[in-house]
Design an enzyme around this catalytic site. Structure first.
Site, PDB file in Angstrom:
ATOM      1  N   ASP A 112      50.173   0.456 -15.448  1.00  0.00           N
ATOM      2  CA  ASP A 112      48.914  -0.124 -14.981  1.00  0.00           C
ATOM      3  C   ASP A 112      47.877  -0.189 -16.103  1.00  0.00           C
ATOM      4  O   ASP A 112      47.878   0.648 -17.003  1.00  0.00           O
ATOM      5  CB  ASP A 112      48.384   0.717 -13.799  1.00  0.00           C
ATOM      6  N   ASN A 142      51.104  -7.651  -5.342  1.00  0.00           N
ATOM      7  CA  ASN A 142      50.656  -8.463  -6.485  1.00  0.00           C
ATOM      8  C   ASN A 142      50.765  -9.971  -6.221  1.00  0.00           C
ATOM      9  O   ASN A 142      50.146 -10.771  -6.927  1.00  0.00           O
ATOM     10  CB  ASN A 142      51.415  -8.096  -7.766  1.00  0.00           C
TER      11      ASN A 142
END
Ligand code: IPE
Ligand code: IPE
Ligand code: MG
Length: 237
Positions: free
Chosen positions: A16, A64
């Site tokens: 991330d 996502n």
């Protein structure tokens, strides 16, 4: 001191912070994802050196898909390029490629490239690289439960046969040992729907470092930290 990872059979990483890495440099987010691919390359190489047999990378979550279409398609393009560029290397080092997640949701070209790479590496046994793509843990568990329910419906199974083992056998990770260590970068202290079932007894390691800046020194630190931990699994120490 030479670091080894003897009891670390499976490392899983929530990569991330690519977007923030780019934003801090005044660059478009895609540049962060590009830099993230370099961190992936370094990490695969180091896992090989450390002889960690299974590496799972959370590359794209079920959630996502809700990002802007332009970012999603840039990520898909990067994934295809990654597969093309890493092909030789995976072959050379005899690393088997697997995927977890709803691969059928990926655009056809991406899916075909992936399936080809997975098929080409099927016989390799020096290490396994698992890409979590369109992956969400809850969705994976629901699919496994549905698969079992179908078996019951068709008379191939009885409800009493559903247990931890038979449910796990229907997960995308069937045959892969549970992760021993889960790393998340970028300072977020959450799992974001990643390997919820499988990481029940995983050791967790968090760092503020943004994924594109994650390097060998830091992975060594995580592994050394893991080596010092006492895993009790609920028993007396
Ligand atoms: C991780 O970086 C890559 C993916 C989730 C695809 P992000 O894109 O989430 O980066 P941040 O969290 O916005 O910085
Ligand atoms: C988790 O990162 C998913 C991946 C690394 C692929 P996100 O950036 O999507 O997670 P949240 O939104 O911060 O929970
Ligand atoms: Mg993020």
């Amino acid at each position: 001191m030479h670091t080894t990872a003897k009891s670390l059979r499976h490392l899983a990483i929530i990569m991330d912070g690519n977007g923030r890495w780019a934003e801090r440099r005044g660059l478009p987010r895609i540049e962060g994802h590009r830099a993230g691919v370099q961190a992936v390359r370094r990490t695969i190489e180091q896992c090989r050196e450390l002889e960690i047999p299974h590496l799972t990378l959370y590359a794209f979550s079920s959630e996502n898909w809700q990002r802007p279409a332009a970012e999603v398609s840039q990520l898909m393009r990067l994934l295809r390029r990654f597969l093309k560029e890493r092909k030789k290397d995976l072959h050379k080092h005899r690393i088997r490629l697997k995927t977890i997640g709803e691969i059928e949701r990926l655009p056809r070209e991406v899916r075909e490239d992936l399936q080809a790479a997975v098929a080409a590496s099927r016989e390799y046994d020096r290490g396994t690289l698992i890409l979590a793509l369109s992956y969400g843990s809850r969705n994976e568990i629901v699919r496994a439960a549905r698969q079992f329910a179908e078996k019951v419906k068709s008379g191939q199974a009885d409800p009493s046969e559903l247990n931890e083992e038979t449910l796990a056998a229907g997960l995308d990770t069937a045959g892969i040992p549970d992760p021993d260590l889960v790393i998340r970068t970028s300072g977020e202290i959450r799992l974001s729907n990643f390997l919820l079932w499988q990481a029940s007894y995983a050791e967790l390691w968090f760092t503020d470092t943004l994924w594109p800046d994650f390097g060998k020194r830091e992975l060594t630190e995580a592994v050394e930290d893991f080596n010092r931990r006492h895993r009790r699994y609920g028993k007396r120490g």
